[in-house]
Design an enzyme around this catalytic site. Sequence first.
Site, short mmCIF file in Angstrom:
data_model
loop_
_atom_site.label_atom_id
_atom_site.label_comp_id
_atom_site.label_asym_id
_atom_site.label_seq_id
_atom_site.Cartn_x
_atom_site.Cartn_y
_atom_site.Cartn_z
N GLU B 60 0.81 -1.23 0.00
CA GLU B 60 0.00 0.00 0.00
C GLU B 60 0.83 1.27 0.00
O GLU B 60 0.46 2.27 -0.62
CB GLU B 60 -0.96 0.02 1.18
CG GLU B 60 -2.05 -1.03 1.09
CD GLU B 60 -1.55 -2.42 1.40
OE1 GLU B 60 -0.46 -2.56 2.00
OE2 GLU B 60 -2.24 -3.38 1.04
N HIS B 129 -11.38 -4.77 8.82
CA HIS B 129 -12.15 -4.56 7.59
C HIS B 129 -13.35 -3.63 7.80
O HIS B 129 -14.24 -3.58 6.94
CB HIS B 129 -12.64 -5.91 7.04
CG HIS B 129 -11.55 -6.80 6.53
ND1 HIS B 129 -10.66 -7.41 7.37
CD2 HIS B 129 -11.21 -7.17 5.27
CE1 HIS B 129 -9.82 -8.14 6.65
NE2 HIS B 129 -10.13 -8.01 5.38
C1 LIG Z 1 -1.92 -4.84 4.39
C2 LIG Z 1 -3.02 -5.57 3.70
N1 LIG Z 1 -3.37 -5.25 2.43
C3 LIG Z 1 -4.37 -5.88 1.80
C4 LIG Z 1 -5.08 -6.89 2.42
C5 LIG Z 1 -6.23 -7.60 1.69
N2 LIG Z 1 -5.80 -9.00 1.42
C6 LIG Z 1 -6.11 -10.01 2.27
S1 LIG Z 1 -5.35 -11.42 1.80
C7 LIG Z 1 -4.64 -10.71 0.46
C8 LIG Z 1 -3.76 -11.53 -0.44
C9 LIG Z 1 -2.65 -12.17 0.35
O1 LIG Z 1 -1.91 -13.01 -0.51
P1 LIG Z 1 -0.74 -13.91 0.07
O2 LIG Z 1 0.18 -13.06 0.90
O3 LIG Z 1 -0.14 -14.63 -1.07
O4 LIG Z 1 -1.44 -14.92 1.08
P2 LIG Z 1 -2.59 -15.97 0.69
O5 LIG Z 1 -3.90 -15.27 0.86
O6 LIG Z 1 -2.34 -16.43 -0.71
O7 LIG Z 1 -2.43 -17.11 1.68
C10 LIG Z 1 -4.99 -9.37 0.37
C11 LIG Z 1 -4.54 -8.44 -0.70
C12 LIG Z 1 -4.69 -7.22 3.75
N3 LIG Z 1 -5.33 -8.20 4.43
N4 LIG Z 1 -3.66 -6.57 4.34
#
Ligand SMILES: Cc1ncc(C[n+]2csc(CCOP(=O)(O)OP(=O)(O)O)c2C)c(N)n1
Lengths: 324, 324, 366, 366
Positions: B60, B129
């Site tokens: 972000e 959220h």
């Molecule tokens: C700082 C932040 N930005 C955005 C989000 C929204 N979000 C939740 S999970 C996710 C993707 C995460 O991907 P990854 O790190 O590969 O973990 P996975 O969900 O694949 O286990 C996002 C963008 C968040 N939870 N925290």
Amino acid sequence: MAEVTMVRALNEALRRSLAEDPRTLVLGEDVGRLGGVFRVTDGLQEEFGPERVFDTPLAESAIAGVSLGLALAGWRPVAEMQFDAFSYPALDQVISHLAKYRFRSRGHQPVPVVIRIPFAGGIGAAEHHSESPEAYYAHTAGLKVVVPSTPVDAYHLLRQSIADPDPVIFLEPKSRYWSKEEGDLDGQGLPIGRARVLRPGTDCTLVAYGAMVARALQAAEAAAARDLDLEVLDLRSLVPLDLETLAESVRRTGRAVVVHEAPLTAGFGAEVVARVVEDCFEYLEAPVLRVTGWDIPYPPATLERYHLPSVARILDAVERVTSW
Amino acid sequence: MAEVTMVRALNEALRRSLAEDPRTLVLGEDVGRLGGVFRVTDGLQEEFGPERVFDTPLAESAIAGVSLGLALAGWRPVAEMQFDAFSYPALDQVISHLAKYRFRSRGHQPVPVVIRIPFAGGIGAAEHHSESPEAYYAHTAGLKVVVPSTPVDAYHLLRQSIADPDPVIFLEPKSRYWSKEEGDLDGQGLPIGRARVLRPGTDCTLVAYGAMVARALQAAEAAAARDLDLEVLDLRSLVPLDLETLAESVRRTGRAVVVHEAPLTAGFGAEVVARVVEDCFEYLEAPVLRVTGWDIPYPPATLERYHLPSVARILDAVERVTSW
Amino acid sequence: MATLARPERTEDRGPFRILSPEGQPSEEALAELELSEDQLRELYRLMALTRRMDLEATALQRQGELAVYPPLIGQEAAQVGSAYALESSDWVFPSYRELGAALVRGVDLVEYLHFYRGTWHGGTYDANAHRFGYVAAPVASQVLHAVGFALGARLDRLPLCVLVYFGDGATSEGDFHEGCNFAAVFGAPVVFFCQSNQWAISVPLERQTAVPIWRKAEAYGFPGVQVDGNDVLGVYAVTREAARRAREDRTPTLVEAVTYRLGPHSTADDATRYRSEQEVERWRARDPLDRYRRWLAEAGLADEAFFQGVEEEARAFAGRVRAGVVASPPQPVEELFRWVYADLPEHLRRQRDQAVRFAGEGDHGG
Amino acid sequence: MATLARPERTEDRGPFRILSPEGQPSEEALAELELSEDQLRELYRLMALTRRMDLEATALQRQGELAVYPPLIGQEAAQVGSAYALESSDWVFPSYRELGAALVRGVDLVEYLHFYRGTWHGGTYDANAHRFGYVAAPVASQVLHAVGFALGARLDRLPLCVLVYFGDGATSEGDFHEGCNFAAVFGAPVVFFCQSNQWAISVPLERQTAVPIWRKAEAYGFPGVQVDGNDVLGVYAVTREAARRAREDRTPTLVEAVTYRLGPHSTADDATRYRSEQEVERWRARDPLDRYRRWLAEAGLADEAFFQGVEEEARAFAGRVRAGVVASPPQPVEELFRWVYADLPEHLRRQRDQAVRFAGEGDHGG
Ligand SMILES: Cc1ncc(C[n+]2csc(CCOP(=O)(O)OP(=O)(O)O)c2C)c(N)n1
Ligand SMILES: Cc1ncc(C[n+]2csc(CCOP(=O)(O)OP(=O)(O)O)c2C)c(N)n1
Ligand SMILES: [Mg+2]
Ligand SMILES: [Mg+2]
């Protein structure tokens, strides 16, 4: 009782906390060998060693997040953010975790971290070195936010903040770092959550904190010359806020002016006005006014004096409410 | 005139801006192929291609800082932060740079960036959220902060935000995403900086924004049954704030209650109270009260209904001020 | 084993694994494992319970008993193999997808699922009881807490390590970088365990990073290892070695477990919008349970009776958890004010009294 | 030249350089430089003007004409060599110590020093005029602006690159990581130029990172080069190649220029509190101007007359800048309200009128 500067008083508070509680740690950028850019941690690494007092890499989010982790492991970290604006990279860790961890864990994992932030202006500094972020922190439930205005009180507030079971944002008014006060560094001092009346008065209450307390006292002096008797209230603790003392004072004087360096809009002064209106409405003889920094980015050094609340601006507001 | 949901209205605003101004870009996490977790950017990448509408890495601070750089290069980025709390890692870039760049550069480098943030609660979401960060942004001089409450107004506000020469924080009330409104997506709509009276009344002014506008209207309905005639003011634009419309309304009704989801302390409601007190003191029949979320971290889904201002809590405050 | 001694050489050979996708073992590596037959069977049992419980959680969400749930199906080997390699004295900091790791650590899954039911943030368990932290929604933010905890343990001269789970997308965040660098400079005993499941919601790995994640360790000067995340034995071996390196040498390790998120990002997600069924099929063919089960059977370590027994146990277990979740009432409103500060300040007391009054008057309008 | 073609092999040979600390040239590398004799002399002239102006700025601060100033003495070759390697169409995003780069780009140094005089944030120059951005105090924050600008230029198909300056300490910040990763994924034409001057205020390089900074490029999949930051020719050659790679191949490069901050962190700092005089002496012996001057003379490219001429020019130049700085009045108070938004909103108009009124009444009490 010798005179101490605020820097010395804070240094002494850290020293005694480190000496009395082996779980206390001091960390941050340049807090070790250098003793901090303002020398607040001067000599502490020498005295307590590099495991209790240490420099971190240049990463504020890490300073906050690692401090939280250290607290989970049973330590009591006192972290320094080098300047106000450089606490912003840590805001996510502070808002999303430090403030919420006790709540999230239903008390299983309290995080007694103190974050010290030299803040506000008046020292002719470069951009990003004179910010007043107190409203961001005060609006974040789960944090305590304190702001000393004098050396002795700074000592007591810091000792109490380090002993406090909750995370505390400790805002140090840079422009008062070298101010002196005679006083007793032993004993308790006023607890967090209590405001103090530094000057009793009858005509109007000046509400201030940090460096603006001294400015308010100057204004009260000047007002006295005009036969206006102003009360000066030093909030000390923005969260929790001492609603009783605030209401008691304004009920007596019937008038209030709030002073702070931060910009007007959604500044902490608005909260003070709202509280006064809610608790003292029928006692109010005039609107509660705010004398604050303008709604602009903090000015360059040569112009900051036009931005910071001046005695003249405070008196102007006082005249408006007293002549209402 | 067909009914549109807020999601569709926002999507249409983005589509038309992308179509009309080839310098407009849409970026963020999952805004491309997926069309955003709330589908606000649905179909845009397909229509305008992956250079105009693209997914970023999960970072972000980079989304904000890179958007600023794109603006310096003459583009008009519309960045999405996926959820309110995930705008916090970008606060440093927003506070220290986006808000200050025009000022720093004396107008040589304006940064017309729009940051869209789905915000606030009421949708039974997990921790982080459902945050209401508007006060953080409103206190940051140099930013404009707008909050639509209905689909059609959301369309116009977003179009104006993208056309605006200054950085705009665009807060989208999640719980109203699927609300419908009949209306005209052509024409201008009310400009940024203007509030609107959604329901005229004589006994008390309910001041709200975002999702709380609908709640205030419900309360006004319920009050009508008790022969209380409430005016409902939708602020729309927190910065700049429409001081005239606010003062005009409260001078007529003599009473005001401010409603928001964010915690009470140092919330934007305090600013509204302070402005009303300053501009309408002699017209006030009663203290200006605030009905807000409590000073606690946002609750888990099963408890959020006890946190969000309810019709009952609003009416309780209205009764206190009208029976003052 | 070369990999574990010189993980940086992973590159030469592709991801480390002990069982090939077809279930063929590397005898040399097997020999080094030092796992009893019971333990080898236990690994299967834990994966099977995880698989079953994960499906149950998804079902619970569909039935409205959970607010949301992020399925881990496909990542059982990555989670079970890594968590099983730790000592109970070690600490685990999860992200939000680690039901399997929670199960291995002995966390009560009813109490764990209360996070997803919206009963309480962080569920209702005590993180200290099983040294398993709370769900952290802000991606990568928990990395710093793990580093801080590890630094604290090191200051206490405790012989433990901290394992932190995060995803492939998390490696793009500043907190991941600041945490790795901090740990490297201070020699904090951390295992940075990345479940590289190929997607960050709808963003594929190649839009997240231009290099394989394990190679990012190079930026910090500690080992990076890429392991086949669908090979429970490979994951176990790599993690055990990384944990030893953390505890004994105070050297962190970045482990990239290459796996796949077979389900949607969460029950709120529709993965068909951004990825092909063929891709999912290719990975289903590499199912971590099938691979391990085939090997256990061929190696004569487990028979049909064993697998059936595990199936029944899993069904019963999932049933018990479901019953526990469904039976749980929300917390009383007072709780919202009880945990904000150690002591309830005056302004919050006023607010609590109001909240309780309105709740009492049956106001659920919020 | 091997380094530039395969910079990742830097490691084998230590930092790339063309002139040894003793001023001995690598003929092969020299041949590749394609710099005219005038240009070779110009590099010295620019370093000499920078040195002189830097000392003048420190003097101005001591005399109260500047609020603060961060000396760059010792880093002249790193700044002049890199800035001189760029095209005027390229962009530069500085941190706060790049007076030398500003001078090379043609920025009016009076207008530049207005940042340090406290006349205006960002000084009083137009960044667009010489494609040289404004001072960025928050460490590493400008990295993201450079990446965004480069991405924007790429979307416009402009054949330019963006060079961003930052220090060794800056590499610990999340923004550095997020920027490098973003640039790598998008192929943004950026040169990440690190002046590794061994200190971040009082924190030495080894407490900042466990590996040499150039190796951090490995985490992003683009080249990392370590260059002797006190060899202006080496810096020039490495930067020119990195800039070409950015413009033509859209491949970012991380350049680590190994140099030393001979002065205090800023005029407010007391470096004797944290580092030894011997260390400073060792680096003084590697003075970038001495080295280059010796070679120019020995190579017969410049004689005493030239060096004296440059000295005189530098003195005159510094005098003009000093006169300009000292003569500059503060901005009128109205300016504080003029640049916050494109148009002055009503609430700010009210505030401006108040501010002007109080200033007019001679209130300077703030
Ligand atoms: C700082 C932040 N930005 C955005 C989000 C929204 N979000 C939740 S999970 C996710 C993707 C995460 O991907 P990854 O790190 O590969 O973990 P996975 O969900 O694949 O286990 C996002 C963008 C968040 N939870 N925290
Ligand atoms: C985000 C942030 N944190 C802290 C500071 C305070 N500070 C100013 S310069 C500096 C050290 C920077 O070191 P380095 O990146 O090596 O650059 P150098 O000063 O050596 O050129 C620090 C800690 C800052 N300006 N910004
Ligand atoms: Mg993933
Ligand atoms: Mg440095």
